[in-house]
Write an enzyme that holds these catalytic residues in place. Structure first.
Site, PDB file in Angstrom:
ATOM      1  N   CYS A  77       0.834  -1.201   0.000  1.00 49.09           N
ATOM      2  CA  CYS A  77       0.000   0.000   0.000  1.00 49.09           C
ATOM      3  C   CYS A  77       0.875   1.261   0.000  1.00 49.09           C
ATOM      4  O   CYS A  77       1.597   1.505  -0.955  1.00 49.09           O
ATOM      5  CB  CYS A  77      -0.992  -0.046   1.165  1.00 49.09           C
ATOM      6  SG  CYS A  77      -2.335   1.162   1.007  1.00 49.09           S
ATOM      7  N   HIS A 175      -3.840  -4.973  -0.013  1.00 60.20           N
ATOM      8  CA  HIS A 175      -3.392  -5.516   1.273  1.00 60.20           C
ATOM      9  C   HIS A 175      -3.460  -7.037   1.224  1.00 60.20           C
ATOM     10  O   HIS A 175      -4.548  -7.602   1.400  1.00 60.20           O
ATOM     11  CB  HIS A 175      -4.284  -4.987   2.401  1.00 60.20           C
ATOM     12  CG  HIS A 175      -4.061  -3.553   2.701  1.00 60.20           C
ATOM     13  ND1 HIS A 175      -3.103  -3.114   3.573  1.00 60.20           N
ATOM     14  CD2 HIS A 175      -4.664  -2.442   2.203  1.00 60.20           C
ATOM     15  CE1 HIS A 175      -3.120  -1.796   3.625  1.00 60.20           C
ATOM     16  NE2 HIS A 175      -4.055  -1.360   2.786  1.00 60.20           N
ATOM     17  N   GLU A 177      -2.580  -9.094   3.408  1.00 57.09           N
ATOM     18  CA  GLU A 177      -2.979  -9.601   4.732  1.00 57.09           C
ATOM     19  C   GLU A 177      -4.488  -9.520   4.945  1.00 57.09           C
ATOM     20  O   GLU A 177      -5.004 -10.107   5.896  1.00 57.09           O
ATOM     21  CB  GLU A 177      -2.216  -8.845   5.834  1.00 57.09           C
ATOM     22  CG  GLU A 177      -2.702  -7.458   6.163  1.00 57.09           C
ATOM     23  CD  GLU A 177      -2.283  -6.343   5.204  1.00 57.09           C
ATOM     24  OE1 GLU A 177      -2.559  -5.176   5.528  1.00 57.09           O
ATOM     25  OE2 GLU A 177      -1.697  -6.636   4.126  1.00 57.09           O
TER      26      GLU A 177
END
Length: 193
Positions: A77, A175, A177
């Site tokens: 990001c 992202h 994650e």
């Protein structure tokens, strides 16, 4: 394997650490130059504003350290955006790793782009076992226009580079994650580089 997540006060580091743990690895959160240099893999996260994030990097000397790293480095990001030459956000000079200038989305688009979007034009080891048109999770108001370092693309009113690679440096606008199985696979591919 030693995995360092660069800790410079720019959000989302705990969720990345937990994502790495779910893959069976341990990661340290660190702003220590020696610890980062000695890691096998480095993750450079970021949530926040480009100008203040770059000031934090400069105040700790990490702005000089990161571009000199020789192991695989993954910017996530804002981390990816800071690895570019510059950003319109705060008229910020970046680390200059990727030959790209970060732009603000057009005023007629709803920003930030928040939510799920597809990735296409996938290239390279970061996307092994990932299909084109998979969905990933994004939250951003600025983007990297299509460029020579592009290894994946997304469309949000405009086609833009959603992943970059140059030498040992990788960057993803999304992202991993927070991107379910797709993000987990991409993170696993990075750790296996």
């Amino acid at each position: 394997m030693k995995i360092a997540i660069i800790d410079y006060g720019a959000g989302n580091i705990q969720s990345i650490k937990f994502a790495v743990q779910r893959l069976g690895f341990e990661a340290v959160l660190s702003s220590n130059a020696e610890e980062i240099q000695n890691a096998d893999k480095v993750i450079f996260p970021g949530v926040g504003e480009a100008g203040s994030a770059m000031r934090m990097l400069r105040s700790t000397g990490l702005d000089k350290l990161i571009p000199d790293l020789k192991q695989p480095v993954l910017g996530i990001c804002l981390g990816m955006q800071l690895m570019c030459k510059s950003s319109e956000e705060g008229n910020t000079t970046g680390l200059g790793i990727f030959d790209a200038e970060v732009k603000k989305f057009n005023a007629d688009l709803k920003v930030p782009q928040i939510g799920w979007n597809t990735i296409t034009e996938l290239r390279g080891k970061l996307f092994e076992n990932v299909s084109a048109e998979e969905y990933v999770y994004l939250v951003h108001s600025f983007y990297v226009p299509e460029c020579s370092d592009e290894i994946a693309r997304t469309n949000y009113g405009v086609d833009y580079s959603t992943a970059l690679n140059r030498d040992n440096f990788y960057g993803v606008q999304f992202h991993p994650e927070k991107s379910s199985k797709t993000g987990e696979q991409i993170l696993k591919n990075f750790l296996n580089l």
